[in-house]
Design an enzyme around this catalytic site. Structure first.
Site, short mmCIF file in Angstrom:
data_model
loop_
_atom_site.label_atom_id
_atom_site.label_comp_id
_atom_site.label_asym_id
_atom_site.label_seq_id
_atom_site.Cartn_x
_atom_site.Cartn_y
_atom_site.Cartn_z
N ARG A 204 -6.83 -34.67 -122.13
CA ARG A 204 -7.84 -35.42 -122.70
C ARG A 204 -7.18 -36.18 -124.02
NH1 ARG A 204 -12.28 -35.10 -124.46
NH2 ARG A 204 -13.22 -36.67 -123.48
N CYS B 155 7.78 -31.50 -122.44
CA CYS B 155 8.71 -32.51 -122.76
C CYS B 155 8.37 -33.78 -122.70
CB CYS B 155 10.24 -32.20 -122.13
SG CYS B 155 10.72 -30.61 -122.10
N GLU B 156 7.48 -34.02 -123.63
CA GLU B 156 6.79 -35.52 -123.72
C GLU B 156 6.35 -35.78 -125.08
OE1 GLU B 156 6.12 -37.89 -121.26
OE2 GLU B 156 6.39 -36.93 -119.28
N TYR C 234 -13.77 -32.27 -117.98
CA TYR C 234 -12.53 -32.92 -117.78
C TYR C 234 -11.46 -32.19 -118.35
CZ TYR C 234 -16.46 -36.05 -116.48
OH TYR C 234 -17.42 -36.71 -115.81
C1 LIG Z 1 -18.05 -39.33 -113.84
C2 LIG Z 1 -19.31 -39.90 -112.96
C3 LIG Z 1 -20.61 -39.43 -113.48
C4 LIG Z 1 -20.63 -38.08 -114.73
O1 LIG Z 1 -20.54 -38.72 -115.73
P1 LIG Z 1 -20.32 -37.84 -117.11
O2 LIG Z 1 -20.22 -38.72 -118.33
O3 LIG Z 1 -19.55 -36.74 -117.11
O4 LIG Z 1 -22.06 -37.36 -117.27
C5 LIG Z 1 -21.44 -39.61 -112.83
N1 LIG Z 1 -21.57 -40.62 -111.88
C6 LIG Z 1 -20.58 -41.15 -111.37
C7 LIG Z 1 -20.88 -42.31 -110.33
C8 LIG Z 1 -19.28 -40.78 -111.99
O5 LIG Z 1 -18.34 -41.55 -111.31
#
Ligand SMILES: *Cc1c(COP(=O)(O)O)cnc(C)c1O
Length: 421
Positions: free
Chosen positions: A314, A346-347, A375
């Site tokens: 992230r 290595c980045e 995520y």
């Molecule tokens: C990624 C996604 C979510 C979830 O999003 P959050 O920000 O994690 O709540 C819900 N609906 C769709 C269609 C998505 O692509």
């Protein structure tokens, strides 16, 4: 609100001492708190008490089977974006009738599997997908329950890589064409229209664009019902943000979010579906890592840790901020030093934090990267042939490895030598 806190000068996950846990599991590892997952699920659903609603947890935020099963036991549904996630949801005990299927690129094989599982709804993102879905359904002697994902052309005012509600993104059908597409869908023999759908983006903290979008979707739903479509639910997507840094805009509390929804709906009384991911799991997880070296660069100090961009991408991918705290509680008067926290990959892009004031740390110290439950592990990889990072779930005083570390030997064993080698 989460259940990671200092006790006896050491960071705990619920009642589990992270220092001892790290000694057992080895570092780096993700650690999730059941109480935090449960709390977030309840806070959100309680905010809509008195309203028919289903929280379909967005599996892509964290798809560990134990995380999904924890939420399934509370009554959660699932928002899936692949056939693999369908299998995960079903395996974790989420019944088909609580599953919605999102995503712009569903294959015919995935559609067939979802139809056989009897899912609640396909959130369809294009006319081509609608035609394909109708054919697949007819082939199976079924009708596919469908919402059209509408793109309301609002700017969710979040990071561009996670903003999905503007007309220039690949997501959904422009709201200006939605009425026409619904009319076409109603003529397809394999399609049964059941709802309307939107998802304008992730990490939403500003309610104004969302409120706008809900009001537009409500207006659409009223028009569709007036035109004879039998809508059974309205899916408002996910995206509610979480606080990553003290300086971030504060995301609204679920009660505030719920009030905004009710006002924007203006009395429209359809059952609601939500697709929350991040707000359920982000604060419920941390990444625990050990300091390998402290390196004095020219004008910069690097804290080199054993977690890297392959474990948590992230910061690299979204310029995301994660608070980082020592597992051993620093003295309140401890001086802060500005450092870069970097991994062994290595980045140059391999960092967890840049120019970060931290209490002084030394080799061997443990650090906790906070708010890493969403995520994080799901995007982890094995770049540089680094073992796949393990995941641990805590419940009160018990910690269980819910995905073991996958060592290099196992990764190597998956390769095959070509016969001429
Ligand atoms: C990624 C996604 C979510 C979830 O999003 P959050 O920000 O994690 O709540 C819900 N609906 C769709 C269609 C998505 O692509």
């Amino acid at each position: 609100m989460h259940y990671f806190s200092y006790r006896d000068a050491r960071l705990h996950a619920e009642d589990v001492d992270l220092d001892s846990l790290a000694a057992k599991v080895g570092t780096p590892f993700y650690c999730y708190s059941s109480a935090t997952l449960e709390r977030h699920y309840k806070v959100f659903t309680d905010a809509f008490a008195g309203r028919e609603m289903l929280l379909c947890y967005a599996l892509k935020a964290n798809s560990n089977q134990s995380v999904i099963a924890t939420l399934a036991r509370l009554g959660a549904g699932a928002d899936i974006v692949s056939g693999g996630e369908l299998e995960r949801a079903l395996a974790a005990g989420i019944p088909g009738e609580r599953i919605v299927f999102s995503g712009v690129g569903k294959t015919r094989a995935e559609m067939a599997e979802a139809l056989k599982a009897g899912i609640l709804c396909f959130n369809v993102e294009s006319e081509a997908e609608l035609a394909a879905l109708s054919e697949v359904a007819i082939g199976l002697g079924r009708r596919a329950p469908v919402s059209i994902r509408v793109n309301p052309d609002v700017d969710a005012k979040t990071h561009q890589k996670i903003s999905t509600g503007r007309s220039a993104t690949k997501f959904g059908i422009p709201i200006s064409r939605a009425r026409q597409v619904y009319a076409e869908a109603a003529r397809l023999p394999g399609i049964a229209i059941t709802g309307v759908d939107m998802h304008i983006g992730s990490q939403i903290t500003d309610m104004a664009p969302f409120e706008n979008a809900v009001a537009l979707l409500a207006e659409l739903a009223r028009d569709l019902m007036a035109a004879g479509h039998k809508l059974k639910h309205m899916d408002l997507g996910g995206g509610l943000g979480v606080p990553y840094a003290a300086s971030d805009p504060v995301p609204p509390e679920p009660e505030v979010y719920a009030r905004v929804v009710e006002e924007a709906l203006g009395g429209l009384d359809l059952p609601l579906v939500f697709e929350m991911g991040r707000m359920i799991v982000a604060n419920a997880g941390i990444l625990v890592t050990r300091v390998l070296y402290v390196k004095q660069g020219e004008g910069k100090t690097f804290v080199i840790v054993d977690a890297a961009m392959n474990d948590l991408i992230r910061p690299t991918l979204y310029e995301a901020h994660h608070d980082i705290v020592p597992v051993a509680e620093p003295r309140p008067e401890a001086a802060l030093k500005v450092v870069d926290v970097v991994g062994p990959v290595c980045e140059t892009g391999d960092f967890l934090a840049l120019d970060r004031p931290l209490p002084e740390v030394k080799a061997g110290d443990l650090l906790a990267v906070m708010t890493a439950g969403a995520y994080g592990a799901v995007q982890a990889g094995v770049y540089n042939t680094r073992p796949l990072v393990p995941e641990v779930l805590v419940k009160e005083a018990t910690a269980v490895v819910v995905r073991p570390r996958i060592p290099a030997q196992e990764l190597i064993a998956r390769d095959r030598l070509a016969p001429w080698l």
